[in-house]
Design a protein around this motif. Structure first.
Motif, PDB file in Angstrom:
ATOM      1  N   GLN A  35       0.822  -1.199   0.000  1.00 47.22           N
ATOM      2  CA  GLN A  35       0.000   0.000   0.000  1.00 47.22           C
ATOM      3  C   GLN A  35       0.869   1.268   0.000  1.00 47.22           C
ATOM      4  OE1 GLN A  35      -2.750  -0.711   3.382  1.00 47.22           O
ATOM      5  NE2 GLN A  35      -4.343  -1.031   1.850  1.00 47.22           N
ATOM      6  N   PHE A  36       0.208   2.415  -0.145  1.00 42.44           N
ATOM      7  CA  PHE A  36       0.912   3.688  -0.206  1.00 42.44           C
ATOM      8  C   PHE A  36       0.264   4.705   0.725  1.00 42.44           C
ATOM      9  CE2 PHE A  36      -2.436   3.944  -3.410  1.00 42.44           C
ATOM     10  CZ  PHE A  36      -2.988   5.195  -3.180  1.00 42.44           C
ATOM     11  N   VAL A  37       1.023   5.743   1.021  1.00 35.13           N
ATOM     12  CA  VAL A  37       0.512   6.908   1.744  1.00 35.13           C
ATOM     13  C   VAL A  37       0.918   8.146   0.950  1.00 35.13           C
ATOM     14  CG1 VAL A  37       0.641   5.808   4.010  1.00 35.13           C
ATOM     15  CG2 VAL A  37       2.607   7.099   3.150  1.00 35.13           C
ATOM     16  N   LYS A  38       0.529   9.307   1.435  1.00 29.24           N
ATOM     17  CA  LYS A  38       0.958  10.557   0.824  1.00 29.24           C
ATOM     18  C   LYS A  38       1.942  11.263   1.745  1.00 29.24           C
ATOM     19  CE  LYS A  38      -3.254  11.341  -1.863  1.00 29.24           C
ATOM     20  NZ  LYS A  38      -4.419  12.239  -2.089  1.00 29.24           N
ATOM     21  N   LEU A  39       2.964  11.843   1.144  1.00 27.38           N
ATOM     22  CA  LEU A  39       3.872  12.733   1.860  1.00 27.38           C
ATOM     23  C   LEU A  39       3.515  14.158   1.492  1.00 27.38           C
ATOM     24  CD1 LEU A  39       7.339  10.957   1.414  1.00 27.38           C
ATOM     25  CD2 LEU A  39       5.720  10.770   3.308  1.00 27.38           C
ATOM     26  N   SER A  87      10.811  17.841   9.722  1.00 22.29           N
ATOM     27  CA  SER A  87       9.464  17.273   9.779  1.00 22.29           C
ATOM     28  C   SER A  87       8.858  17.158   8.387  1.00 22.29           C
ATOM     29  CB  SER A  87       8.549  18.145  10.648  1.00 22.29           C
ATOM     30  OG  SER A  87       8.999  18.152  11.990  1.00 22.29           O
ATOM     31  N   VAL A  88       7.992  16.161   8.228  1.00 20.26           N
ATOM     32  CA  VAL A  88       7.230  15.965   7.001  1.00 20.26           C
ATOM     33  C   VAL A  88       5.879  15.402   7.400  1.00 20.26           C
ATOM     34  CG1 VAL A  88       8.155  13.630   6.644  1.00 20.26           C
ATOM     35  CG2 VAL A  88       7.255  14.908   4.693  1.00 20.26           C
ATOM     36  N   GLN A  89       4.856  15.728   6.643  1.00 23.08           N
ATOM     37  CA  GLN A  89       3.517  15.242   6.925  1.00 23.08           C
ATOM     38  C   GLN A  89       3.280  13.926   6.181  1.00 23.08           C
ATOM     39  OE1 GLN A  89       1.336  16.742   9.092  1.00 23.08           O
ATOM     40  NE2 GLN A  89       3.014  18.165   9.542  1.00 23.08           N
ATOM     41  N   VAL A  90       2.680  12.953   6.885  1.00 23.69           N
ATOM     42  CA  VAL A  90       2.392  11.643   6.313  1.00 23.69           C
ATOM     43  C   VAL A  90       0.900  11.354   6.502  1.00 23.69           C
ATOM     44  CG1 VAL A  90       2.929   9.179   6.345  1.00 23.69           C
ATOM     45  CG2 VAL A  90       4.712  10.852   6.914  1.00 23.69           C
ATOM     46  N   SER A  91       0.230  10.983   5.418  1.00 24.29           N
ATOM     47  CA  SER A  91      -1.204  10.708   5.507  1.00 24.29           C
ATOM     48  C   SER A  91      -1.467   9.357   6.168  1.00 24.29           C
ATOM     49  CB  SER A  91      -1.836  10.727   4.112  1.00 24.29           C
ATOM     50  OG  SER A  91      -1.408   9.613   3.350  1.00 24.29           O
ATOM     51  N   SER A  92      -2.636   9.222   6.721  1.00 27.04           N
ATOM     52  CA  SER A  92      -3.049   7.986   7.381  1.00 27.04           C
ATOM     53  C   SER A  92      -4.558   7.813   7.182  1.00 27.04           C
ATOM     54  CB  SER A  92      -2.704   8.061   8.875  1.00 27.04           C
ATOM     55  OG  SER A  92      -3.136   6.909   9.546  1.00 27.04           O
ATOM     56  N   PRO A  93      -5.030   6.581   6.960  1.00 27.05           N
ATOM     57  CA  PRO A  93      -4.260   5.338   6.888  1.00 27.05           C
ATOM     58  C   PRO A  93      -3.694   5.115   5.492  1.00 27.05           C
ATOM     59  CG  PRO A  93      -6.578   4.858   6.631  1.00 27.05           C
ATOM     60  CD  PRO A  93      -6.490   6.337   6.866  1.00 27.05           C
ATOM     61  N   ALA A  94      -2.819   4.126   5.378  1.00 31.61           N
ATOM     62  CA  ALA A  94      -2.329   3.721   4.064  1.00 31.61           C
ATOM     63  C   ALA A  94      -3.479   3.120   3.264  1.00 31.61           C
ATOM     64  CB  ALA A  94      -1.209   2.696   4.222  1.00 31.61           C
ATOM     65  N   THR A  95      -3.344   3.171   1.946  1.00 32.57           N
ATOM     66  CA  THR A  95      -4.420   2.673   1.090  1.00 32.57           C
ATOM     67  C   THR A  95      -3.836   2.018  -0.152  1.00 32.57           C
ATOM     68  OG1 THR A  95      -6.507   3.302   0.035  1.00 32.57           O
ATOM     69  CG2 THR A  95      -4.666   4.837  -0.182  1.00 32.57           C
ATOM     70  N   GLY A  96      -4.720   1.457  -0.984  1.00 30.71           N
ATOM     71  CA  GLY A  96      -4.284   0.833  -2.230  1.00 30.71           C
ATOM     72  C   GLY A  96      -4.560  -0.661  -2.248  1.00 30.71           C
ATOM     73  N   PHE A  97      -4.673  -1.208  -3.456  1.00 35.04           N
ATOM     74  CA  PHE A  97      -5.022  -2.617  -3.642  1.00 35.04           C
ATOM     75  C   PHE A  97      -3.895  -3.430  -4.282  1.00 35.04           C
ATOM     76  CE2 PHE A  97      -8.975  -0.170  -3.703  1.00 35.04           C
ATOM     77  CZ  PHE A  97      -9.663  -0.806  -2.679  1.00 35.04           C
ATOM     78  N   PHE A  98      -2.705  -2.840  -4.367  1.00 29.76           N
ATOM     79  CA  PHE A  98      -1.568  -3.563  -4.941  1.00 29.76           C
ATOM     80  C   PHE A  98      -0.918  -4.386  -3.823  1.00 29.76           C
ATOM     81  CE2 PHE A  98       2.803  -3.763  -6.795  1.00 29.76           C
ATOM     82  CZ  PHE A  98       2.478  -4.396  -7.975  1.00 29.76           C
ATOM     83  N   THR A  99      -1.658  -5.378  -3.359  1.00 35.23           N
ATOM     84  CA  THR A  99      -1.226  -6.185  -2.221  1.00 35.23           C
ATOM     85  C   THR A  99      -1.354  -7.661  -2.562  1.00 35.23           C
ATOM     86  OG1 THR A  99      -3.419  -6.351  -1.209  1.00 35.23           O
ATOM     87  CG2 THR A  99      -2.115  -4.389  -0.675  1.00 35.23           C
ATOM     88  N   LEU A 100      -0.644  -8.464  -1.816  1.00 33.24           N
ATOM     89  CA  LEU A 100      -0.684  -9.907  -2.064  1.00 33.24           C
ATOM     90  C   LEU A 100      -2.044 -10.489  -1.731  1.00 33.24           C
ATOM     91  CD1 LEU A 100       1.613 -11.564  -3.245  1.00 33.24           C
ATOM     92  CD2 LEU A 100       2.144 -12.382  -0.949  1.00 33.24           C
ATOM     93  N   GLU A 101      -2.799  -9.799  -0.877  1.00 35.59           N
ATOM     94  CA  GLU A 101      -4.146 -10.265  -0.549  1.00 35.59           C
ATOM     95  C   GLU A 101      -5.054 -10.285  -1.778  1.00 35.59           C
ATOM     96  OE1 GLU A 101      -5.893  -8.147   2.669  1.00 35.59           O
ATOM     97  OE2 GLU A 101      -4.478  -8.912   4.163  1.00 35.59           O
TER      98      GLU A 101
END
Length: 246
Positions: A35-39, A87-101
């Motif tokens: 998954q990914f987040v935004k910076l 400091s840097v801002q990180v979004s939460s939660p991570a998202t995306g469907f490029f996963t082994l699941e």
């Protein structure tokens, strides 16, 4: 709407003049590998943000990102200039469907990447799931020059931990390279050179995940479909799973 967390930079490691890995301190994140987040950074009273895949496996006390410094980019030069303690801002939660699941079972898992597209694969390989689900795993990383083949120590440690399962194939396109293959991934598949190097076939018993250059993904998808593989969809499982990285 994403929530934002302020993270402290732990390190900013440059592999080459343009490729760098940014590591920031965060409480353990319960995301799914791949998954990914935004910076984000506030620049001229405006938050500039971009999506980046996590390189680290879940539940670590840090988040790591593998980035390209785009000279005229709005955000990446600022991220490249960050130092430990910044400091840097990180979004939460991570998202995306490029996963082994999202990937069906198979005999061999092919992970095809170009450039920084190897990032989510390193996160996935840092978990137990691929080693438990697949008998063979082939990690392919293509770059223009051999100096762009980052994370060699990490990949080598994975090979040492899973010598019977993991085959790593580096591919270089713009200089002679004796430690791997020369050329581009689509042509190497078409010529059967990639399969020979891996000592595995690509067929309906394979699962292929691709991340990186859109041209590589498009060409490989067309080629794999001509070989009898189909795109993996939730409503109709197949063998090809892609992440459009930019």
């Amino acid at each position: 709407m994403a929530n934002w967390q302020q993270a402290t930079v732990l390190s900013n490691h440059f592999w080459t003049d343009n490729l760098f890995s940014l590591k920031v301190e965060l409480p353990p994140q319960n995301f799914i590998a791949g998954q990914f987040v935004k910076l984000g950074l506030d620049i001229n009273d405006k938050r500039i943000q971009r999506a980046y895949s996590l390189v680290n496996p879940p539940n670590t006390s840090y988040a790591e990102f593998y980035l390209t410094n785009v000279a005229d980019g709005l955000l990446s030069p600022k991220l490249a200039a960050l130092q430990p303690g910044d400091s840097v801002q990180v979004s939460s939660p991570a998202t995306g469907f490029f996963t082994l699941e999202e990937v069906p079972d198979g005999e061999c898992l092919w992970l095809l990447s170009t450039g920084t597209g190897i990032g989510p694969f390193l996160s996935i390989l840092g978990t137990d799931a691929p080693w438990q689900r697949f008998k063979h795993i082939v990690l392919v990383h293509a770059a223009r020059f051999s100096a762009d083949l980052s994370y060699q120590a990490l990949i080598e440690s994975m090979q040492q931990q899973h010598p019977a399962q993991l085959r790593y194939i580096p591919v270089v396109s713009r200089e002679a390279y004796e430690q791997g293959l020369n050329g581009r991934i689509p042509q190497l598949i078409q010529q059967n050179e990639l399969q020979k190097a891996a000592n595995h076939t690509i067929d309906k018993h394979s699962q292929v995940m691709m991340c990186g250059n859109p041209d590589m993904i498009k060409e490989c998808k067309t080629l794999l479909e001509s070989m009898g593989l189909t795109k993996n969809l939730r409503r109709q499982p197949g063998q090809i799973t892609v992440e459009q990285y930019w």
